[in-house]
Write a protein that holds these residues in place. Structure first.
Motif, PDB file in Angstrom:
ATOM      1  N   PRO A  96      24.265  -2.585  33.685  1.00 25.07           N
ATOM      2  CA  PRO A  96      24.269  -2.918  32.261  1.00 25.07           C
ATOM      3  C   PRO A  96      24.492  -4.414  32.077  1.00 25.07           C
ATOM      4  N   TRP A  97      24.021  -4.938  30.933  1.00 19.18           N
ATOM      5  CA  TRP A  97      24.053  -6.395  30.728  1.00 19.18           C
ATOM      6  C   TRP A  97      24.199  -6.680  29.240  1.00 19.18           C
ATOM      7  N   LEU A  98      25.148  -7.541  28.898  1.00 16.84           N
ATOM      8  CA  LEU A  98      25.338  -7.938  27.508  1.00 16.84           C
ATOM      9  C   LEU A  98      25.106  -9.435  27.393  1.00 16.84           C
ATOM     10  N   ARG A  99      24.132  -9.793  26.564  1.00 19.22           N
ATOM     11  CA  ARG A  99      23.819 -11.206  26.353  1.00 19.22           C
ATOM     12  C   ARG A  99      24.061 -11.577  24.892  1.00 19.22           C
ATOM     13  N   LEU A 100      24.586 -12.774  24.717  1.00 20.73           N
ATOM     14  CA  LEU A 100      24.686 -13.367  23.389  1.00 20.73           C
ATOM     15  C   LEU A 100      23.486 -14.274  23.178  1.00 20.73           C
ATOM     16  N   ASN A 101      22.908 -14.252  21.992  1.00 21.69           N
ATOM     17  CA  ASN A 101      21.846 -15.188  21.650  1.00 21.69           C
ATOM     18  C   ASN A 101      22.242 -15.918  20.378  1.00 21.69           C
ATOM     19  N   MET A 102      22.369 -17.252  20.484  1.00 27.27           N
ATOM     20  CA  MET A 102      22.798 -18.051  19.348  1.00 27.27           C
ATOM     21  C   MET A 102      22.007 -19.350  19.296  1.00 27.27           C
ATOM     22  N   VAL A 103      21.968 -19.942  18.102  1.00 22.36           N
ATOM     23  CA  VAL A 103      21.413 -21.274  17.918  1.00 22.36           C
ATOM     24  C   VAL A 103      22.523 -22.146  17.364  1.00 22.36           C
ATOM     25  N   ALA A 104      22.544 -23.407  17.769  1.00 25.43           N
ATOM     26  CA  ALA A 104      23.576 -24.337  17.303  1.00 25.43           C
ATOM     27  C   ALA A 104      22.980 -25.722  17.168  1.00 25.43           C
ATOM     28  N   SER A 105      23.619 -26.544  16.342  1.00 25.20           N
ATOM     29  CA  SER A 105      23.233 -27.948  16.238  1.00 25.20           C
ATOM     30  C   SER A 105      23.748 -28.707  17.456  1.00 25.20           C
ATOM     31  N   ALA A 106      23.327 -29.946  17.611  1.00 21.92           N
ATOM     32  CA  ALA A 106      23.771 -30.740  18.755  1.00 21.92           C
ATOM     33  C   ALA A 106      25.276 -30.976  18.734  1.00 21.92           C
ATOM     34  N   ASP A 107      25.904 -30.905  17.552  1.00 24.25           N
ATOM     35  CA  ASP A 107      27.354 -31.054  17.482  1.00 24.25           C
ATOM     36  C   ASP A 107      28.067 -29.713  17.370  1.00 24.25           C
ATOM     37  N   GLY A 108      27.368 -28.617  17.668  1.00 29.44           N
ATOM     38  CA  GLY A 108      28.015 -27.321  17.850  1.00 29.44           C
ATOM     39  C   GLY A 108      28.095 -26.420  16.639  1.00 29.44           C
ATOM     40  N   ALA A 109      27.493 -26.794  15.512  1.00 22.93           N
ATOM     41  CA  ALA A 109      27.547 -25.946  14.319  1.00 22.93           C
ATOM     42  C   ALA A 109      26.659 -24.720  14.489  1.00 22.93           C
ATOM     43  N   ALA A 110      27.180 -23.564  14.095  1.00 25.56           N
ATOM     44  CA  ALA A 110      26.426 -22.314  14.236  1.00 25.56           C
ATOM     45  C   ALA A 110      25.554 -22.013  13.029  1.00 25.56           C
ATOM     46  N   TRP A 111      25.693 -22.816  11.979  1.00 24.47           N
ATOM     47  CA  TRP A 111      24.831 -22.616  10.817  1.00 24.47           C
ATOM     48  C   TRP A 111      24.729 -23.899  10.004  1.00 24.47           C
ATOM     49  N   LEU A 112      23.749 -23.921   9.135  1.00 23.43           N
ATOM     50  CA  LEU A 112      23.539 -25.022   8.199  1.00 23.43           C
ATOM     51  C   LEU A 112      23.360 -24.410   6.820  1.00 23.43           C
ATOM     52  N   PHE A 153      13.600 -15.696  20.363  1.00 21.88           N
ATOM     53  CA  PHE A 153      14.343 -14.689  19.599  1.00 21.88           C
ATOM     54  C   PHE A 153      13.612 -13.349  19.607  1.00 21.88           C
ATOM     55  N   GLN A 154      12.314 -13.372  19.322  1.00 22.43           N
ATOM     56  CA  GLN A 154      11.539 -12.134  19.296  1.00 22.43           C
ATOM     57  C   GLN A 154      11.401 -11.521  20.687  1.00 22.43           C
ATOM     58  N   THR A 155      11.254 -12.354  21.703  1.00 26.34           N
ATOM     59  CA  THR A 155      11.171 -11.841  23.071  1.00 26.34           C
ATOM     60  C   THR A 155      12.467 -11.151  23.469  1.00 26.34           C
ATOM     61  N   LEU A 156      13.595 -11.763  23.149  1.00 30.74           N
ATOM     62  CA  LEU A 156      14.882 -11.167  23.493  1.00 30.74           C
ATOM     63  C   LEU A 156      15.068  -9.824  22.795  1.00 30.74           C
ATOM     64  N   ARG A 157      14.639  -9.722  21.553  1.00 30.97           N
ATOM     65  CA  ARG A 157      14.715  -8.442  20.853  1.00 30.97           C
ATOM     66  C   ARG A 157      13.818  -7.391  21.520  1.00 30.97           C
ATOM     67  N   GLY A 158      12.626  -7.809  21.914  1.00 30.04           N
ATOM     68  CA  GLY A 158      11.718  -6.865  22.559  1.00 30.04           C
ATOM     69  C   GLY A 158      12.246  -6.354  23.882  1.00 30.04           C
ATOM     70  N   LEU A 159      12.979  -7.173  24.600  1.00 35.63           N
ATOM     71  CA  LEU A 159      13.533  -6.786  25.895  1.00 35.63           C
ATOM     72  C   LEU A 159      14.765  -5.897  25.769  1.00 35.63           C
ATOM     73  N   ALA A 160      15.459  -5.951  24.642  1.00 34.48           N
ATOM     74  CA  ALA A 160      16.752  -5.288  24.487  1.00 34.48           C
ATOM     75  C   ALA A 160      16.611  -3.796  24.191  1.00 34.48           C
ATOM     76  N   ASP A 161      17.657  -3.047  24.562  1.00 33.19           N
ATOM     77  CA  ASP A 161      17.772  -1.641  24.167  1.00 33.19           C
ATOM     78  C   ASP A 161      18.387  -1.508  22.785  1.00 33.19           C
ATOM     79  N   VAL A 162      19.248  -2.468  22.420  1.00 30.54           N
ATOM     80  CA  VAL A 162      19.929  -2.434  21.135  1.00 30.54           C
ATOM     81  C   VAL A 162      20.275  -3.862  20.737  1.00 30.54           C
ATOM     82  N   VAL A 163      20.207  -4.145  19.432  1.00 31.82           N
ATOM     83  CA  VAL A 163      20.552  -5.457  18.885  1.00 31.82           C
ATOM     84  C   VAL A 163      21.839  -5.298  18.083  1.00 31.82           C
TER      85      VAL A 163
END
Length: 246
Positions: free
Chosen positions: A25-41, A57-67
């Motif tokens: 089993p494998w659990l991956r986090l997928n996130m986007v951040a700014s260069a100074d570490g902000a998780a949102w704008l 993002f779409q590829t990771l969803r396609g590969l996953a069993d659950v989001v």
């Protein structure tokens, strides 16, 4: 898109680059951040994204069993069910055409009349705890697969174990920062996929982890690049001092 680490390669195979291991089993986090570490704008992650980030993002969803996502992320980002894609036919062979969304929530403050619960091709999963409002639990159970994990708050170890028991072992977590922090503190994170946008944001935006302290040693396995955006893939370290420490 090109790979710039651990080697140089133009137009790498994205599916192969993000393939899950076959033996556990494998659990991956997928996130986007700014260069100074902000998780949102301006309260959302979308303004930090790019065309390349959306493809991954779409590829990771396609590969996953659950989001998996926290209720706050589901509300802020306007989550709906994962739509089917013709390009996923091969990578989802032998599995449902789309992965279900699993929402982590203590309060069950969710729009149970919304598209995520009424029009999902794969029945949405709700993960909550014993302390959740009883009537809301009953309503959620009519429209979603309900998992009760923990007493006063959601126990992440129990939640992930319950997903595994359902055969959902390739787990993709899309946040938010508090859910990420809880998973790390419970030593459940195997991989971090982090898109780094070439923006400085400042302000009060959270980092990709926000809340419980944890120390998880990671190895940098891969870096892709497109239009100045870096796509980094880190995996749990296989040497040295690894593991989460409060």
């Amino acid at each position: 898109m090109r790979r710039i680490y651990p080697d140089i390669q133009d137009n790498p195979d994205i599916v192969q680059a993000y393939a899950y291991p076959d033996d556990r089993p494998w659990l991956r986090l997928n996130m986007v951040a700014s260069a100074d570490g902000a998780a949102w704008l301006k309260g959302r992650s979308g303004p930090l994204s790019s065309k390349g980030d959306k493809r991954i993002f779409q590829t990771l969803r396609g590969l996953a069993d659950v989001v998996v996502a926290g209720a706050s992320t589901v509300r802020k980002e306007g989550y709906g069910p994962v739509p089917p894609r013709d390009t996923w036919a091969e990578i989802r062979q032998g599995r449902p055409e789309v992965p279900p969304i699993a929402v982590i929530t203590r309060s069950l403050a969710l729009d149970l009349d919304g598209e995520l619960f009424c029009d999902a091709p794969s029945r949405t999963i709700v993960i909550t705890c014993e302390a959740a409002p009883h009537e809301r639990r009953k309503e959620a159970a009519k429209l979603a697969d309900l998992i009760v994990a923990g007493e006063e708050s959601v126990d992440m170890r129990q939640a992930v174990a319950a997903l595994h028991q359902r055969g959902l072992t390739r787990v993709l977590c899309e946040g938010g920062p508090r859910i990420n922090a809880q998973l790390s503190a419970c030593d459940l994170v195997d991989e971090l996929c982090l898109s780094i946008s070439p923006l400085l944001v400042g302000g009060g935006a959270a980092r990709i982890q926000n809340g419980e302290p944890a120390q998880v040693t990671l190895d940098l396995n891969q870096v892709l690049e497109e239009d100045g955006v870096l796509f980094c893939k880190y995996a749990r370290a296989t040497h040295g001092d690894e593991g989460a420490q409060p």
